[in-house]
Design an enzyme around this catalytic site. Structure first.
Site, PDB file in Angstrom:
ATOM      1  N   LYS A 205       0.841  -1.195   0.000  1.00 27.80           N
ATOM      2  CA  LYS A 205       0.000   0.000   0.000  1.00 27.80           C
ATOM      3  C   LYS A 205       0.883   1.256   0.000  1.00 27.80           C
ATOM      4  CE  LYS A 205      -3.510   2.347   2.707  1.00 27.80           C
ATOM      5  NZ  LYS A 205      -4.462   2.305   3.808  1.00 27.80           N
ATOM      6  N   GLU A 211      10.513  -4.742   4.524  1.00 30.29           N
ATOM      7  CA  GLU A 211      10.593  -6.168   4.194  1.00 30.29           C
ATOM      8  C   GLU A 211      10.266  -6.385   2.718  1.00 30.29           C
ATOM      9  OE1 GLU A 211       8.967  -4.737   6.621  1.00 30.29           O
ATOM     10  OE2 GLU A 211       9.117  -5.843   8.501  1.00 30.29           O
ATOM     11  N   GLY A 266      -5.044  -1.628   4.707  1.00 30.51           N
ATOM     12  CA  GLY A 266      -4.217  -2.741   4.237  1.00 30.51           C
ATOM     13  C   GLY A 266      -4.851  -4.098   4.503  1.00 30.51           C
ATOM     14  N   ARG A 267      -5.333  -4.292   5.721  1.00 27.20           N
ATOM     15  CA  ARG A 267      -5.887  -5.613   6.086  1.00 27.20           C
ATOM     16  C   ARG A 267      -7.295  -5.835   5.509  1.00 27.20           C
ATOM     17  NH1 ARG A 267      -4.800  -2.192  10.085  1.00 27.20           N
ATOM     18  NH2 ARG A 267      -6.474  -1.320  11.362  1.00 27.20           N
ATOM     19  N   GLU A 352      -5.076  -6.146  14.534  1.00 23.50           N
ATOM     20  CA  GLU A 352      -4.541  -4.844  14.104  1.00 23.50           C
ATOM     21  C   GLU A 352      -5.675  -3.803  14.116  1.00 23.50           C
ATOM     22  OE1 GLU A 352      -2.600  -4.051  10.154  1.00 23.50           O
ATOM     23  OE2 GLU A 352      -0.766  -4.386  11.263  1.00 23.50           O
ATOM     24  N   HIS A 383      -5.703 -32.460  18.921  1.00 25.95           N
ATOM     25  CA  HIS A 383      -4.653 -33.347  19.426  1.00 25.95           C
ATOM     26  C   HIS A 383      -3.457 -32.558  19.929  1.00 25.95           C
ATOM     27  CE1 HIS A 383      -6.759 -36.877  17.911  1.00 25.95           C
ATOM     28  NE2 HIS A 383      -7.140 -36.076  16.941  1.00 25.95           N
ATOM     29  N   LYS A 511       9.116  -0.298  14.192  1.00 25.76           N
ATOM     30  CA  LYS A 511       9.715   0.005  12.876  1.00 25.76           C
ATOM     31  C   LYS A 511      10.777   1.092  13.024  1.00 25.76           C
ATOM     32  CE  LYS A 511       5.679  -0.713   9.894  1.00 25.76           C
ATOM     33  NZ  LYS A 511       4.747  -0.043   8.999  1.00 25.76           N
TER      34      LYS A 511
END
Ligand code: F6P
Length: 554
Positions: A205, A211, A266-267, A352, A383, A511
């Site tokens: 975005k 990254e 973004g999400r 977020e 399990h 950040k």
């Protein structure tokens, strides 16, 4: 007025005192209609919410709370493009991205629908060309591999949908997602693909995420090591972003850029150009169905009275557990293998969004907000960690999610899968008391004195709440329904908690510090302002990487 001071919240507190000891087992025994009354169907989704610690009065009081929090007005504010993301001065319009009606959606007076449709059309042209082999690499070869480089909202939604709908994928295409800046991830993808037949989608975005840009630069270097001439980049790199300038600065021609806008969080962006990887992999028709599924849920959410409104009900149940039962977490347990990335996706979407402690007016809350969302494939989790959920000391509400239709051809599997979904929900609700546990031991021939000792360990308190969400089948449409359901659930909770669900300032501090630390890791003598622990770790890294000493010798 603070949430806890609202009269409806106080009424709920009083009601909680009356019902907190009630056992769902008794509620079912005394109310034969419970399962059908607390059941909803919207589009391809069925929701059984009868195994919750509620009665009609609880639901009424929760709806009253929603009214007092002006939920109806807030829903309309979102859909109509008001700048409800107040801390960033932005509208929140992921719903416009899937708007199938002729309604205009205005931001600052401008109808955004023409540009939404325009980008969708460009995405469709591009994905058609790539899928049918018209879009060729620089040596005129057909593209066989697509790598989406992005992180967070520019990764998880597309990844989750591509995995969920793999059945619909183009048989020629391999889709990879690279998010981690640990070079191992991109390297392992690069080892499998060939520069002449690969398309990279750089999805960001902001186009400033360290990254993503680092991975994109490594992909570019790898590509150029083979192709040599930068002119070939145009055939192999496209960008998805809101930031034209940064895309240009990075060296991607903006003709190869698919735009979205700052009113898409973004999400919440998988419906936008961030979904380009989805469209390429599944085709424009399936992407359209995904949008239609979400629109169906949008329409339901916007127009259905709270009493029958699926996102509102799920949200209110969540508020009930967080604010009255002190439930600190919420489990997402999909059972279908195709849905294995769903918990991770919902985790970002929810945490977020609602991991906030400041109200819209800037005051620190005196109540809990978003719970920790976690989860994994339910059948494996049975399990692994379900033990704690059944017999541990924490109350953890659960969403069981499964498909009614068989996804594979192997006989017998699907019935076993679904029998486990239904059994787990029943076990969490019913539990097992001492008498039952004792009687079972005696029946098995355990001597009474031993049975007395063992029986307490076999007691399940039960009364542990869950929702069962069943999809007709795993289709683009049902995935659209499901994702929009969770988006709106989260919105409703944010509205009740009076927080901004659409910013994410909490990710910034780390950040900022990482940038500064990176300089220190790379350059020997940069000045440090860190605490002694952080400085110690920085020194350790430097020493280790000079090969002077091993960590344990320092
Ligand atoms: O750091 C958090 C975050 O900003 C998320 O909100 C976002 O989805 C992700 O990083 C990726 O951001 P971008 O799409 O700008 O690269």
């Amino acid at each position: 007025m603070s949430l806890t001071a609202l009269s409806t919240f106080k009424a709920l507190s009083a009601h909680f005192e009356n019902v907190k000891e009630m056992h769902m087992k008794d509620m079912f025994a005394n109310d034969p209609e419970r399962a059908t009354r607390y059941f909803l169907k919207v589009g391809s989704l069925c929701l059984d919410y009868s195994k919750n610690r509620i009665n009609d009065e609880t639901l009424k009081l929760l709806r009253d709370l929603a009214q007092e929090c002006a939920l109806e007005r807030k829903i309309e504010a979102m859909f109509s493009g008001e700048k409800i993301n107040a801390t960033e001065g932005r509208a929140v319009l992921h719903t416009a991205l899937r708007n199938q009606s002729q309604e205009k959606v205005r931001v600052d007076g401008e109808d955004v629908m023409p540009k939404v449709r325009d980008v969708l059309a460009r995405m469709a042209d591009f994905s058609d060309a790539l899928r049918c082999g018209r879009w060729l690499g620089y040596t005129n070869q057909i593209i066989t591999d697509v790598v989406n480089i992005g992180i967070g909202g520019s990764d998880l939604g597309a990844l989750m949908v591509c995995k969920a709908l793999k059945r619909y994928a183009h048989p020629r295409l391999n889709m990879y997602f690279v998010s981690n800046v640990d070079g191992i991830q991109i390297q392992s993808v690069l080892d499998k693909i060939h520069p002449e037949t690969t398309l990279f989608i750089v999805a960001s975005k902001t186009f400033s995420t360290q990254e993503t840009l680092t991975n994109a630069l490594s992909a570019r270097a790898w590509f150029l090591a083979h192709a040599h001439d930068e002119v070939h980049i145009a055939k192999h790199f496209v960008a998805v972003s809101t930031n034209k300038q940064a895309v240009q600065d990075f060296g991607i021609d903006t003709k190869n850029m698919f735009e979205f806008w700052n009113w898409v969080g973004g999400r919440y962006s998988l419906w936008s150009a961030i979904g380009l990887s989805i469209m390429i992999y599944l085709g424009k028709e399936n992407f359209q169905e995904l949008l239609e599924g979400a629109f169906e849920m949008d329409t339901h959410f916007r127009s259905t009275p709270f009493e029958h409104n699926m996102p509102v009900i799920l949200a209110l149940l969540g508020v009930w557990y967080v604010n009255f039962f002190d439930a600190g977490s919420h489990l997402i347990a999909p059972y279908d293998q195709y849905l294995r990335y769903l918990p991770r996706f919902i985790q970002q979407l929810d945490m977020e969004s609602n991991g906030k402690r400041t109200t819209l007016k800037g005051e620190v809350v005196n109540y809990d907000t978003g719970p920790i969302i976690w989860g994994d494939l339910g059948i494996n989790s049975q399990h692994a960690f379900f033990q704690l959920l059944h017999q541990g000391t924490h109350l953890t509400p659960i969403d069981f999610i499964a498909s009614l239709s068989k996804e594979g051809n192997l006989p017998g599997h699907h019935e076993i899968l679904l029998s486990n979904v239904f059994a787990q929900a029943e076990a969490f609700m019913k539990g097992k008391d001492y008498q039952e546990a004792y009687a079972q031991l005696i029946e098995k021939g355990v001597p009474p004195e031993q049975a007395c000792v063992i029986a307490p360990h076999r007691v399940f308190s039960g009364n542990r709440p869950s929702n069962v969400l069943l999809l007709d089948a795993i289709t683009p449409n049902s995935i659209g329904n499901l994702v929009a359901l969770y988006e709106h659930k989260i919105f409703v909770q944010g509205a009740i908690w009076d927080i901004n669900s659409f910013d994410q300032w909490g990710v910034e501090l780390g950040k900022e510090l990482a940038k500064d630390i990176l300089v220190q890791l790379r350059e020997g003598n940069a000045q440090s302002f860190h605490d002694s622990s952080t400085q110690h770790l920085i020194n350790l890294y430097k020493i280790y990487n000079k090969g002077v000493l091993h960590a344990d010798q320092e």
